[in-house]
Structure formats: C-alpha cells, structure tokens
Design an enzyme around this catalytic site. Structure first.
Site, PDB file in Angstrom:
ATOM      1  N   CYS A  30       0.847  -1.193   0.000  1.00 25.87           N
ATOM      2  CA  CYS A  30       0.000   0.000   0.000  1.00 25.87           C
ATOM      3  C   CYS A  30       0.880   1.239   0.000  1.00 25.87           C
ATOM      4  O   CYS A  30       2.036   1.187   0.414  1.00 25.87           O
ATOM      5  CB  CYS A  30      -0.874   0.010   1.236  1.00 25.87           C
ATOM      6  SG  CYS A  30      -1.948  -1.405   1.289  1.00 25.87           S
ATOM      7  N   TYR A 169      -5.481 -13.030  -4.870  1.00 27.98           N
ATOM      8  CA  TYR A 169      -5.026 -12.609  -3.540  1.00 27.98           C
ATOM      9  C   TYR A 169      -5.781 -13.368  -2.459  1.00 27.98           C
ATOM     10  O   TYR A 169      -7.004 -13.234  -2.333  1.00 27.98           O
ATOM     11  CB  TYR A 169      -5.258 -11.100  -3.430  1.00 27.98           C
ATOM     12  CG  TYR A 169      -4.929 -10.476  -2.099  1.00 27.98           C
ATOM     13  CD1 TYR A 169      -3.753 -10.771  -1.421  1.00 27.98           C
ATOM     14  CD2 TYR A 169      -5.796  -9.553  -1.524  1.00 27.98           C
ATOM     15  CE1 TYR A 169      -3.447 -10.174  -0.209  1.00 27.98           C
ATOM     16  CE2 TYR A 169      -5.504  -8.938  -0.317  1.00 27.98           C
ATOM     17  CZ  TYR A 169      -4.329  -9.258   0.336  1.00 27.98           C
ATOM     18  OH  TYR A 169      -4.034  -8.659   1.538  1.00 27.98           O
ATOM     19  N   HIS A 172      -3.509 -12.234   4.292  1.00 29.09           N
ATOM     20  CA  HIS A 172      -3.796 -11.232   5.326  1.00 29.09           C
ATOM     21  C   HIS A 172      -5.180 -11.327   5.969  1.00 29.09           C
ATOM     22  O   HIS A 172      -5.591 -10.391   6.653  1.00 29.09           O
ATOM     23  CB  HIS A 172      -3.631  -9.813   4.740  1.00 29.09           C
ATOM     24  CG  HIS A 172      -2.220  -9.522   4.308  1.00 29.09           C
ATOM     25  ND1 HIS A 172      -1.919  -9.020   3.061  1.00 29.09           N
ATOM     26  CD2 HIS A 172      -1.047  -9.654   4.946  1.00 29.09           C
ATOM     27  CE1 HIS A 172      -0.607  -8.862   2.953  1.00 29.09           C
ATOM     28  NE2 HIS A 172      -0.062  -9.250   4.089  1.00 29.09           N
ATOM     29  N   ASP A 264       2.425  -9.862   9.210  1.00 26.50           N
ATOM     30  CA  ASP A 264       3.251  -9.864   8.003  1.00 26.50           C
ATOM     31  C   ASP A 264       4.275  -8.722   8.071  1.00 26.50           C
ATOM     32  O   ASP A 264       5.445  -8.912   7.746  1.00 26.50           O
ATOM     33  CB  ASP A 264       2.338  -9.696   6.780  1.00 26.50           C
ATOM     34  CG  ASP A 264       3.058  -9.857   5.466  1.00 26.50           C
ATOM     35  OD1 ASP A 264       4.118 -10.510   5.440  1.00 26.50           O
ATOM     36  OD2 ASP A 264       2.569  -9.331   4.457  1.00 26.50           O
TER      37      ASP A 264
END
Ligand code: ADP
Ligand code: SF4
Length: 685
Positions: A30, A169, A172, A264
């Site tokens: 991000c 994806y 997370h 992470d």
C-alpha cells in the site's frame, strides 16, 4: 564490481510465460496514492524498477465497487476507464526492463463498502471486520459465479493495462478467497464449505479462471497467508501447508506470507530480519513453481542464504524497497554498504492508514517522486555554491549535510556532543529500537564519502561562533527537549503541584536517571516513547503506573500496526494501566487524576512522575542570530534556516524530511518550486 557471492541474486527466473531479470521482487504494498494519485504511484513504482527490482507490483487493486476499500486509497480496476492510470505504472516499470504485477483484490467482509454502499459479501453471514454497523451477507452460488466473472474481467483489464503478473489474492485475512479457506469465516454447508477441498474450491477456481483468461501472456501468482498466528486460524503445520500442497503447481508463482497484516509487517520492535522464515521453510519442496517471501530483508548475505538453502527463489520486499529503491543496484554495483536499510518503524504503513501518500523515515523522497520531482539517488548541483554550516547532527542535521554535500557544497556539520545522531542515538538504546541507529549509520557512512563535508564534534556553538564561521548558509538543527511541566494535548497549562514530587522526562531517563518506584508515567504523546520507557523501567525493577488520556495505550501506533502488541506487552509486564485519565494535580505522595469523560477524580499513589507529553523546540541559537540581521549581513550569512525538531518537534521521519527538503530547496530560484497534483476529470454533461 559485483561481489561474485551475490551473482545468484541476479539470475533470471522464469515465472510462467514471463521471465524476471533477477531475484529482487517488490511485493504488493500500500502507498496511500493508488487510484487517487496515479501518476505519483506510477513514478514511485518506476523508480523501484530503475533501482533494480526485477518485479514491481501494485498494492491491492479493487476489481469492482462491490468490494471497495474507501477511505483507504488503493489501486482500482472497476472498469476500462481505470486502465490508463495503471498502464502508466506498467510503462514506468517496463521502461527499466522489469515486470509489473497487479494484486487483484475482492475483500468481502473486510471492506464495509463505505463509498459504494453495496452490501459486502462473505462466505457466511457475518458483521464486517471494522466497527462499522454493517453486516456482510452470505454469498449465493450466483454471487460466486458473479465474483468469478468479475475477477476474470479484471484480469483481462489488467492484461490490457500491460501487467505481466496477475495475482489471485488470498492473504492477510483480507480477501474473500482467504475467507472461504478458514472455518471461522466459512460455515457453509454447500460444495464451498466444510471439508478443506470444498473451502479451497473458490481459490482454485479463481486461479483457473485467471489462467484461462490471461495465462497465455501473463503469469498467475497466488498470495497466500499460510499461518495466521491465532488459535483459530490457519497454521503452517496444519491446513496452511495442506492448501499449499493441494494447489502446488496450479499457479505460476507463490507469494507466501503470514496473516494478518500486522503479523506480516511486524516492526523491528517486535521481530528481527527474516522473522517469517519458520513459516516459509519447506514450502518450496511442495511445488515446482517459484516461491517469493518477505522478512524485511536488507542483507545480501541473508538473501543469498535463503536462495542457496532452497527457502525462496525470489527475495520479496516491501519496506526494504521503500527505504531504498536502489537496493538491488547497489548490490549489483558492489556498493552494498551504501544500502539505506529499513529500520522497521512502519511509518510507511501510517500513510495507508491515514489515506495519505506514504512516507518513510529512511527515505525522505518516498511519495515525493512525482509531486516534488525528487529522486532518491540524485540531486541537482547547488545553484548557489558557498560554504554551509549545519548546527546539530540529529536526523535533520545529518540529512541536511548529506544532501548539501551531495550537491557539491562545502559543509561543516557541528554538534555539541561526541556521539552524533541527536535523539536517535539516545532512542536507539531503548528496548526494541536498536535498528533505528541505521538512520545515523547510513548518513555517517554517506558523509564519509563526501570529501567536501567536515564534521566537528564536541563543539557547542553560540551565536558569536556561528557569525565567526564564515559560512554563507546556516542551517540550525538544534532539536528539542521534553517538557517538564506536563503541557501537551490534554494539559494546556502547566500541571499544578509539580514541586511536590520528583519529576522526570524521557531526556532524564535516556541520560541514565532512574525514577523512584513506583513511578506514574503520564503518556500524552501517544506514540512509542511512553511504552518503550515503561519497558525500560520494568526491566530495571521500577514499578510503572501508566496513565494516558486515550482509551488505548500508544494510540497512534494503530497506524504502525503495533498497538495491540504494545498493549499486550505492557500488560504482560504487569504495568498498571489507567486509560482515559488525565492529570489534575501533583501531590506529595502521588497524583490526582481525572477521568476524561466524567471528570471524576482518583488519587494514585506514586513516588515520582515521568511526563511524556510534548517537547519544546530548542531555538535559542536561532533566535540570537535572527534577532540581529545586521550582524548576519556583516558576517555574509545569506541563508539562516531552522530545521527539524527545533522548528516543531515531530517524528524522526519528519526531521529527516525537513533536513532533506531545505537542502534541496534553499537555493531554488524564486517561483521554481512546484508541488504537482492530479485533480479529478470533470465528466462532460
Ligand atoms: P532533530 O531531530 O531535529 O535532528 P535532535 O534533537 O535529534 O534534532 O538533534 C539535535 C542535535 O543538535 C543534538 O545532537 C545536539 O547535541 C545538537 N545541538 C543542539 N544545540 C547545539 C549547539 N548550540 N551547537 C552544536 N550542537 C547543538
Ligand atoms: Fe522501513 Fe520505516 Fe521506511 Fe517503512 S518507514 S520502509 S519501516 S524505514
């Protein structure tokens, strides 16, 4: 040039139909720019490619308004009108011979759809992850078919934009394929729920769909979190590895990590380099496809070891590529010691959390590549050469001297102390912050390569000394001190009664003073300092009562993904926590505190008080000089600038940025400085 030990890092790797020129892989991250500031995002990614990253990926990329992440600013491929913005990024990356990857994302119940107001989707009925008063609805079979169609269409748009690697994806605990994998999120009784084979079905279908749609030209990558580090989550030893094995050769590339994001992207305070290795070990043996993983890798020796030991094929990095976009090139050119190593502070993450362009403590050009035109490795030669004096060698002064020297100026960097680094030198000795010394190490190393910069230690300068120095440009970076009167956010006036008991500040503790136990620590700073000092004191046998006006300990650290870890650590250390309380009056044997909601007072017994509230800028030298313009003129001083914490105390990142900015801009011709911005296109009615 290149150390042959590192040759292996520069081998090409085949990823499905595409080939990366080396093993340096910027995984999705991000950046707070995304679809709102697309040119800024493209330029930032292009610079990573220029710096040698063989693969450069986007952040999460929304595929439909049915799952949008507002107010967080990510990439977007809702329809074909979003293609040009991402095509710009692909061009910027391709220009340097690198591959561009896109992380297509549909976040289901992790995204409350604040903008689109669509009801979020989930495997089963569930409230959304945030505290929004929104529930996601269980997806029907038709929804699943629609999701597959949306993903497929987005993959086609991604290919059209020019991407080489297209992600499914499942990381997370953020995206819907991951939600389907985990029994706590997936309570379905149809063919998409129950046994693992069923829970994996959606992920498998999305991989197959993507391959079918774009696999001729693009590689299909899967980002999978193999461990969640929670009791009810996926584990590397259990279903995490089972899922990986079941899909082993289906994707062209495995991008493996742990969930959630805070696990992470752990900060250096809570984990060292390579902290994910235990979760990565052994996965490569389960697949014939290349594997990429992360672990805040900055050491080329560690990278080589990971490849040689068969842990990874590609060295993944988000933060190390932010701190130094030129990390691969520096290794390639035999300049590994010049790498600007990530310090693991997660200030970069705060950009995403506050929906603003990312920033970095170590790399002040990050996020400024397009709007200010800053490049991490080059600056213009000075327009107004001449001698420069930088007073204070904290982060602001060090960075200012580095850039002035790089611009070819004669620079004297002067500090009162023998140890350079200012506040960073002191803070890096506190629990968990040792890696912060990299802010100093990198800059001292860079300064040692600049013959036109001289460093003077143990020289406390007064105004007369500055006037005598015969410097034309003077930069004052004298820092700040923690306040001793309680003034801060909660207290707008000095706390009454402080003469009643011993008062300490963080500066006292960093100078080696220990308060009498028990100490009442008042944290109105809300970042790391209060909690770090609490740890420091407990380790020295001092009992700590932690009082803060916020509801949470270290409230701002939600933005650095640390808050829950910090609060847990203080609780495990038996620090007494008193949230939502401010100080009312100091008394001979303690402190009267007050609830910030009701005003109800409560006496807390303490032998001393430690005030972590705010800092006072140290401006005495600047004021003494600035008050006598005629003497400045007589001494030939044309520039007198205040930088860093002595302007207004802030983060280390802000101090570095301040020093960097003034050194680039102090001599800019009038009107030449612009800050570019992109504004929305007005639709033709
Ligand atoms: P910043 O974060 O803005 O860089 P710091 O507080 O980290 O500020 O560093 C300020 C540095 O300035 C310290 O190392 C301090 O020793 C030095 N300093 C302060 N006043 C003077 C002075 N008058 N002469 C020389 N050095 C000074
Ligand atoms: Fe590393 Fe901190 Fe920069 Fe993020 S902000 S890349 S954690 S140094």
């Amino acid at each position: 040039m290149r150390d042959p030990r590192y040759d292996i890092l520069f081998e090409p790797v085949q990823i499905g139909p595409v080939r990366t020129r080396n093993r340096f892989y910027q995984v999705p991250h991000c950046n707070g720019m995304g679809h709102v500031h697309p040119s800024a995002m493209a330029r930032m990614r292009g610079i990573k490619a220029e710096g040698g990253w063989g693969v450069v990926c986007t952040e999460e990329c929304e595929i439909s308004p049915l799952s949008e992440f507002s107010p967080y600013i990510e990439a977007r491929l809702w329809d074909e009108r979003d293609i040009p913005a991402l095509a710009r990024m692909c061009e910027a990356v391709h220009r340097h011979g690198s591959l561009a990857g896109v992380e297509l994302a549909f976040n289901g119940y992790s995204a409350p759809n604040r903008y689109s107001r669509e009801i979020p989707w989930a495997p089963s009925n569930t409230p959304v992850r945030s505290y929004d008063p929104v529930q996601a609805r269980a997806m029907s079979r038709a929804d699943i078919q629609q999701l597959r169609a949306l993903h497929r269409a987005a993959a086609l748009r991604a290919r059209e934009a020019g991407f080489d690697i297209i992600y499914v994806y499942a990381g997370h605990d953020l995206s819907i394929p991951f939600h389907f994998l985990t029994p706590r999120n997936n309570r379905r009784t149809d063919e998409y729920g129950g046994v693992l084979e069923n829970r994996v079905r959606l992920l498998r279908e999305l991989i197959e769909d993507t391959r079918d749609a774009v696999g001729d030209r693009c590689a299909v990558a899967v980002r999978l979190a193999v461990d969640e580090q929670t009791a009810d989550g996926l584990s590397r030893e259990g279903e995490g590895a089972d899922i990986f094995s079941m899909l082993a050769d289906l994707p062209d590339l495995w991008d493996v990590n742990v969930a959630d994001w805070s696990n992470d992207s752990v900060t250096a305070r809570f984990a060292g380099e390579g902290y994910q290795e235990a979760f990565l070990l052994g996965l490569k043996a389960l697949t014939r496809k290349p594997v990429v993983g992360v672990g805040r890798f900055t050491s080329p020796d560690t990278m080589v070891s990971l490849v040689r030991r068969g842990v990874l094929d590609l060295i993944g990095a988000a933060r190390p590529s932010i701190a130094d976009p030129f990390l691969p090139n520096k290794i390639d050119q035999g300049r590994a010691e010049e790498i600007r190593e990530c310090i693991g502070c997660n200030v970069c993450v705060s950009g995403d959390h506050t929906s603003t362009p990312l920033r970095c403590t170590q790399n002040p050009t990050m996020g400024e590549e397009w709007r200010r035109g800053w490049h991490p490795e080059s600056v213009e030669h000075a327009h107004r050469p001449g001698r420069a004096l930088v007073v204070g060698a904290g982060p602001a002064g060090l960075e200012c001297a580095r850039i002035l020297g790089t611009r070819g100026m004669d620079v004297a960097l002067v500090d009162s102390l023998r140890t350079l680094g200012g506040r960073v030198a002191l803070e890096a000795r506190l629990p968990g912050l040792a890696s912060w010394a990299r802010v100093i190490d990198y800059r001292l190393d860079a300064l040692s390569r600049l013959p036109s910069v001289e460093i003077y230690r143990e020289s406390h300068l007064q105004a007369e000394d500055v006037l005598d120095f015969a410097a034309e440009h003077v930069f004052i970076a004298t820092g700040s001190q923690w306040r001793r009167d309680g003034l801060g956010r909660a207290l707008r006036q000095a706390l009454p009664g402080l003469e009643c008991l011993p008062v300490l500040t963080p500066d006292d503790l960093m100078a080696g003073v220990l308060p009498a136990s028990p100490v009442l620590l008042f944290d109105d700073d809300h970042y790391y300092m209060g909690s770090v000092l609490a740890e420091h004191l407990v380790a020295r046998g001092v009992e700590v009562i932690f009082v803060t006006p916020a509801a949470d300990v270290a409230a701002w650290t939600h933005n650095t993904l640390e808050q829950h870890r910090i609060q847990r650590r203080l609780m495990e250390l038996n620090v007494t926590l008193l949230p939502s309380h401010t100080l009312v009056r100091a008394m001979p044997e303690g402190m009267m505190t007050g609830c910030v909601y009701t005003g109800r007072t409560r006496f807390i017994g303490a032998a001393s008080v430690l005030l972590v509230t705010s800092r006072a800028p140290e401006q005495a030298l600047y004021q003494a000089l600035n008050n006598t313009p005629e003497r400045l003129q007589a001494a030939g001083i044309s520039t007198l600038a205040l930088i860093g914490d002595c302007v207004a105390p802030g983060t280390i990142a802000a101090a570095v940025y301040s020093g960097h900015r003034i050194a680039r801009e102090f001599d800019a011709p009038a009107g030449s400085l612009t800050v570019k911005r992109e504004i929305p296109l007005i639709e033709v009615q």
